[in-house]
Design a protein around this motif. Structure first.
Motif, short mmCIF file in Angstrom:
data_model
loop_
_atom_site.label_atom_id
_atom_site.label_comp_id
_atom_site.label_asym_id
_atom_site.label_seq_id
_atom_site.Cartn_x
_atom_site.Cartn_y
_atom_site.Cartn_z
N UNK A 267 -27.72 -63.14 -9.55
CA UNK A 267 -29.03 -63.37 -10.13
C UNK A 267 -29.05 -64.64 -10.96
N UNK A 268 -28.03 -64.81 -11.80
CA UNK A 268 -27.97 -66.00 -12.64
C UNK A 268 -27.79 -67.27 -11.84
N UNK A 269 -26.96 -67.21 -10.79
CA UNK A 269 -26.75 -68.38 -9.96
C UNK A 269 -27.99 -68.82 -9.22
N UNK A 270 -28.74 -67.85 -8.72
CA UNK A 270 -29.99 -68.14 -8.02
C UNK A 270 -30.99 -68.76 -8.98
N UNK A 271 -31.13 -68.15 -10.17
CA UNK A 271 -32.07 -68.66 -11.16
C UNK A 271 -31.74 -70.10 -11.56
N UNK A 272 -30.46 -70.38 -11.78
CA UNK A 272 -30.04 -71.72 -12.16
C UNK A 272 -30.33 -72.73 -11.06
N UNK A 273 -30.10 -72.33 -9.80
CA UNK A 273 -30.30 -73.22 -8.66
C UNK A 273 -31.76 -73.65 -8.54
N UNK A 274 -32.68 -72.71 -8.77
CA UNK A 274 -34.10 -73.03 -8.55
C UNK A 274 -34.82 -73.42 -9.85
N UNK A 295 -30.35 -58.40 1.14
CA UNK A 295 -29.69 -57.16 0.72
C UNK A 295 -28.93 -57.39 -0.58
N UNK A 296 -29.02 -56.44 -1.47
CA UNK A 296 -28.26 -56.52 -2.72
C UNK A 296 -27.01 -55.66 -2.54
N UNK A 297 -25.86 -56.28 -2.70
CA UNK A 297 -24.60 -55.60 -2.46
C UNK A 297 -23.82 -55.50 -3.76
N UNK A 298 -23.56 -54.29 -4.25
CA UNK A 298 -22.88 -54.12 -5.53
C UNK A 298 -21.43 -54.58 -5.47
N UNK A 303 -19.00 -52.53 -12.37
CA UNK A 303 -20.24 -51.76 -12.42
C UNK A 303 -21.37 -52.60 -13.00
N UNK A 304 -22.52 -52.52 -12.37
CA UNK A 304 -23.69 -53.26 -12.84
C UNK A 304 -23.77 -54.68 -12.30
N UNK A 305 -22.76 -55.15 -11.61
CA UNK A 305 -22.77 -56.49 -11.01
C UNK A 305 -23.07 -56.37 -9.52
N UNK A 372 -6.60 -43.87 6.61
CA UNK A 372 -7.62 -42.95 6.11
C UNK A 372 -8.98 -43.34 6.65
N UNK A 373 -9.94 -42.46 6.49
CA UNK A 373 -11.28 -42.72 7.00
C UNK A 373 -12.06 -43.59 6.02
N UNK A 374 -12.57 -44.77 6.43
CA UNK A 374 -13.33 -45.63 5.53
C UNK A 374 -14.70 -45.01 5.21
N UNK A 375 -14.93 -44.74 3.94
CA UNK A 375 -16.21 -44.19 3.51
C UNK A 375 -17.07 -45.23 2.83
N UNK A 376 -16.46 -46.12 2.08
CA UNK A 376 -17.17 -47.20 1.39
C UNK A 376 -16.42 -48.50 1.63
N UNK A 377 -17.18 -49.53 2.04
CA UNK A 377 -16.60 -50.85 2.24
C UNK A 377 -17.49 -51.86 1.53
N UNK A 378 -16.89 -52.73 0.76
CA UNK A 378 -17.66 -53.73 0.05
C UNK A 378 -16.78 -54.86 -0.42
N UNK A 379 -17.39 -55.75 -1.20
CA UNK A 379 -16.65 -56.87 -1.79
C UNK A 379 -16.67 -56.71 -3.30
N UNK A 380 -15.77 -57.40 -3.97
CA UNK A 380 -15.74 -57.29 -5.42
C UNK A 380 -14.86 -58.35 -6.05
#
Length: 485
Positions: A267-274, A295-298, A303-305, A372-380
């Motif tokens: 959010x901050x990076x986008x705001x600064x860019x524009x 898409x917003x990806x947590x 948490x919260x980012x 194991x079975x992948x239930x959640x996949x994301x970046x962080x």
């Protein structure tokens, strides 16, 4: 019919269902060019159902067009013209009794925009005492305006709880997209997918069937199709944004998208860019999310980012490559422009897109890949206070939660498109694993995964061969099995 077996089965089951008495409602949505209309028209023809495609028109004209379609299908003329949609919906349900009959109203947002009470009218007729009680109609409302279609069943919307089918027609997955384009080289498949994604219409209608003949033809293909002012793909990204009725300040939204395409994903990076405050871009980001363009990806570790990602690759390509060179492209200088922006494309567009494909791969992986079975996949992002740095994790894989505890951390992965991966990358992942273990994550069996579009060093290949805790995943793995049958 290609790649839509699951959708076809769901629609056919909805139409043929006999357990429910009375009329039933289905909602079909999806971004434009995904083949929703093709699916529903084919189903209407197969089941002798009625298909009506609304247009941008006044309420009076839309009523006449709907009445004409109803008469053509039933061959019955109403006793008097419809005064409004109250008459039309009531008559629609009365006309179809006996066997279940499909009735499709495509581009429904065109109708609800000029008649906001239309969902309430349908809700009333489906309810107790309405004309739908004795009807066998299987009414499907379809549309591409995602904000409108998503709102039909949300919150306190009149139709909430009324639908027996809620189908979102998604773009093809990356493997199906490769098959659809006839691509047998996985590297070429990634490059093409980074531009056109999995949208079916771009394969034939928008390129006249022109696909890259091989890796050596990719640059020429880009110039003669996407960067060619005579081809529909050239202006398509602009139209995708213009077609969303909730977007009333195109300049602002294009700037937001350009910021994301340039790698400013917070959010901050986008705001600064524009050049805006963070609170001033909350609304446009929410609108773009509702329209299924962003898409917003947590962040899975903070948490919260969260980070934002453009969902439609063609928009990313337009904002990152075409928009800033638009006058030259309109002057048919595509070859010159492409020669100067190709490296930017590989670094800023293909690189992040490859990371997203790796997450898709991990989400669909079997238990044998990560133990194991992948239930959640994301970046962080993992903070490393000792070294005063942050470690970016491109692919984090978690198992399902166990009771009240978080799932095991099955894998930590880094993805590199244009870089040969080495022990350096594994060492960084190992450092992240140790830091996460200290924070309480279950990392006892965490696999360190390197995803590469350019291969691995000989030393890393030798190490991984004897270490089950390291997994090297190349393009052939990502596009197997069944990608190139």
């Amino acid at each position: 019919m290609f790649g839509r077996g699951r959708e076809w089965q769901g629609l056919a089951s909805f139409v043929s269902a006999t357990a429910m008495s009375g009329a039933t409602l289905g909602i079909v949505s999806g971004r434009r060019r995904q083949g929703k209309g093709f699916l529903l028209q084919a189903l209407a023809e197969e089941t002798d159902g009625m298909y009506f495609a609304a247009t941008e028109a006044t309420e009076a004209e839309s009523l006449r067009l709907f009445a004409d379609a109803l008469v053509r299908h039933t061959r019955e003329v109403p006793e008097r013209p419809f005064r409004d949609w109250n008459d039309a919906i009531a008559e629609l349900f009365r006309r179809f009794r006996g066997r279940p009959t499909l009735v499709v109203v495509d581009e429904f947002p065109f109708l609800s925009r000029v008649t906001p009470s239309l969902p309430s009218i349908i809700q009333r007729e489906l309810g107790p005492g309405g004309s739908g009680r004795d009807s066998s109609a299987r009414l499907i409302l379809c549309g591409s305006a995602m904000a409108v279609m998503g709102g039909l069943l949300a919150g306190q919307a009149p139709l909430r709880g009324r639908a027996g089918l809620e189908l979102v027609v998604q773009p093809f997955g990356y493997r199906d997209a490769a098959r659809f384009w006839g691509l047998t080289d996985p590297r070429l498949a990634v490059l093409v997918h980074s531009i056109v994604g999995g949208t079916p219409a771009y394969r034939f209608e928008f390129t006249q069937g022109d696909a890259p003949a091989g890796p050596a033809d990719f640059d020429s293909w880009v110039v003669r199709t996407v960067l060619n002012p005579q081809k529909p793909l050239f202006r398509e990204a602009r139209y995708l944004l213009a077609e969303e009725s909730d977007i009333r300040d195109p300049a602002l939204y294009h700037s937001v998208l350009a910021a994301i395409a340039s790698g400013n994903t917070t959010n901050g990076g986008i705001a600064s860019y524009i050049g805006r405050r963070s609170d001033q871009i909350t609304h446009p980001l929410n609108v773009l999310e509702d329209c299924a363009l962003v898409a917003r990806e947590p962040d899975v570790f903070r948490q919260g980012r969260s980070r934002y990602r453009i969902v439609e690759p063609l928009i990313t390509f337009y904002e990152g490559v075409m928009r800033r060179r638009w006058p030259e492209l309109e002057a048919y200088r595509g070859e010159t422009v492409w020669g100067s922006v190709r490296e930017t494309f590989l670094a800023q567009i293909v690189g992040p897109h490859f990371e997203a494909l790796c997450r898709d791969y991990a989400m669909g992986a079997g238990e044998e890949v990560f133990g194991g079975f992948p239930a959640t996949v994301g970046a962080g992002t993992v903070n490393d206070p000792e070294n005063r740095t942050q470690i970016e994790i491109d692919v984090a894989v978690f198992s399902p939660p166990d009771g009240g505890r978080a799932g095991r951390l099955l894998s930590l992965g880094e993805a590199k498109w244009g870089e040969t991966m080495s022990h350096h990358h594994v060492g960084r992942l190992a450092r992240a694993r140790d830091l996460l273990a200290a924070k309480g994550y279950d990392t006892r069996d965490t696999i360190l995964a390197c995803y590469s579009g350019s291969g691995f060093t000989t030393e890393l290949l030798a190490s991984a061969a004897g270490d089950p805790g390291i997994r090297l995943i190349g393009l052939d793995d990502i596009y197997a099995p069944g990608a190139f049958g």
